[in-house]
Scaffold this motif. Sequence first.
Motif, PDB file in Angstrom:
ATOM      1  N   ALA A 302      10.845  16.883  50.403  1.00 39.37           N
ATOM      2  CA  ALA A 302      12.060  16.755  51.203  1.00 39.37           C
ATOM      3  C   ALA A 302      12.795  15.467  50.859  1.00 39.37           C
ATOM      4  O   ALA A 302      14.033  15.439  50.777  1.00 39.37           O
ATOM      5  N   LEU A 303      12.047  14.389  50.625  1.00 33.75           N
ATOM      6  CA  LEU A 303      12.647  13.111  50.278  1.00 33.75           C
ATOM      7  C   LEU A 303      13.326  13.176  48.918  1.00 33.75           C
ATOM      8  O   LEU A 303      14.480  12.742  48.756  1.00 33.75           O
ATOM      9  N   LEU A 304      12.622  13.708  47.915  1.00 32.62           N
ATOM     10  CA  LEU A 304      13.188  13.784  46.568  1.00 32.62           C
ATOM     11  C   LEU A 304      14.394  14.719  46.531  1.00 32.62           C
ATOM     12  O   LEU A 304      15.364  14.453  45.808  1.00 32.62           O
ATOM     13  N   TYR A 305      14.341  15.801  47.294  1.00 26.70           N
ATOM     14  CA  TYR A 305      15.489  16.719  47.300  1.00 26.70           C
ATOM     15  C   TYR A 305      16.716  16.030  47.900  1.00 26.70           C
ATOM     16  O   TYR A 305      17.841  16.195  47.402  1.00 26.70           O
ATOM     17  N   ALA A 306      16.513  15.241  48.959  1.00 26.29           N
ATOM     18  CA  ALA A 306      17.642  14.517  49.553  1.00 26.29           C
ATOM     19  C   ALA A 306      18.241  13.542  48.546  1.00 26.29           C
ATOM     20  O   ALA A 306      19.469  13.419  48.435  1.00 26.29           O
ATOM     21  N   ALA A 307      17.373  12.852  47.786  1.00 25.65           N
ATOM     22  CA  ALA A 307      17.863  11.931  46.761  1.00 25.65           C
ATOM     23  C   ALA A 307      18.564  12.691  45.645  1.00 25.65           C
ATOM     24  O   ALA A 307      19.623  12.265  45.148  1.00 25.65           O
ATOM     25  N   TRP A 308      17.975  13.810  45.222  1.00 24.28           N
ATOM     26  CA  TRP A 308      18.581  14.638  44.169  1.00 24.28           C
ATOM     27  C   TRP A 308      19.957  15.122  44.609  1.00 24.28           C
ATOM     28  O   TRP A 308      20.918  15.079  43.831  1.00 24.28           O
ATOM     29  N   ARG A 309      20.057  15.570  45.864  1.00 21.81           N
ATOM     30  CA  ARG A 309      21.329  16.075  46.373  1.00 21.81           C
ATOM     31  C   ARG A 309      22.382  14.969  46.381  1.00 21.81           C
ATOM     32  O   ARG A 309      23.547  15.197  46.029  1.00 21.81           O
ATOM     33  N   ALA A 310      21.965  13.759  46.752  1.00 23.85           N
ATOM     34  CA  ALA A 310      22.912  12.639  46.779  1.00 23.85           C
ATOM     35  C   ALA A 310      23.415  12.315  45.378  1.00 23.85           C
ATOM     36  O   ALA A 310      24.598  12.027  45.178  1.00 23.85           O
ATOM     37  N   VAL A 311      22.516  12.356  44.387  1.00 26.37           N
ATOM     38  CA  VAL A 311      22.911  12.089  42.998  1.00 26.37           C
ATOM     39  C   VAL A 311      23.827  13.202  42.495  1.00 26.37           C
ATOM     40  O   VAL A 311      24.857  12.943  41.858  1.00 26.37           O
TER      41      VAL A 311
END
Length: 374
Positions: A302-311
């Motif tokens: 969930a954390l990495l997906y949120a970061a990926w989405r922001a990028v």
Amino acid sequence: MRLATPRDEPALRRLFSSITMDADLSLRVDREPSFFALYEMQDTHAWETWVVELDGELVGLGALLVRDGYLDGAVERVGYLGDLRLDPRIRGREILATLYGPVLDDFAARHDVAVFLTAVIASNSRAMAALTGPDAAKLGIPTYHLLQRFRIRALQTIRATRPPRAMCDRWPARAATDDDVAAIAKLLDQDARTRAFGMPMDERRLRASLAAWPGLRIEDFQLVHDATTGALVGCVAPWDATPVKQTIVTAYRGRMRWIRRAYDTAARLLGAPRLPKPGDPLRYAYATHQACVADQPEALRALLYAAWRAVRDSNRGDVFLSCRAPVAEANSDAYRGFTVNDLAANVYAVVPAGGSLAPNLAEAQRIGFEMALV
């Protein structure tokens, strides 16, 4: 061999960018506009860049830094070795054997450092042989103790599958605000204490990073909470290092020519950035200030997906988010749903002459270092 000075800036940048990583995807790294900027933004006690001159021209360089780090739960001074570059005219273990050890030993003595940390790309066969090969110690090169094998993992922005709704509800993610600084610092320090070389963190240090890292904002931090308790369990800050270093594509060769064509075709259909042309920068973000204290792959996903989405939504043209995945965790469900590419690398401990690696470090399962700074 001598210490670099500000007058060496142009020559250092030229030397650094002249040495490429030659593979099917050929790359170089430019340290513009300032070679020393990457060191100056770090929370260090001291740093030094050493250069090798041949007929008045810089043909080699290497850097040493010292900062605070956790060793066996206590804050100690720990060293970092990096930016080792040698012009092809002087490549060879002999120059390393002659110059490397004495410089490291002197730096360690002056700054009270008992152990250094460094990373080497596993496919860099020349460096691996010169620094870690069986004959290195006979030549006087300090011993490299393997601590961890890891993957420099690129989460491609071309596509990713959103985690299931139940997972997102269990581990809700959001962007940070200034009110979260103290809690983020506490979480980062909690995680660092469990890692050899982990970076101590408090609110002062975190605010110093926000002030010193070009372009890093508190709003860039993505946070994950435990929905059942409300506790903050994860954080990560995607960071664009372009203000201090740029990765330039110099050539596509072999299979990368075909991969690039296929990738760009898919990118057009999916509305994602295409791969750069030779001579253009490879845009990407580092996953920095990362910690996840929940022992659940779903929380990290969930954390990495949120970061990926922001990028992906930043419209900077980033083609991936770069994170560090230890080999033991590389197949974790945390990376399910992402399109990934891996580059193998190793983390080593190096001790000065006459020293030995503490048993607790030799057996450490978790290593702490910030990949964006190496």
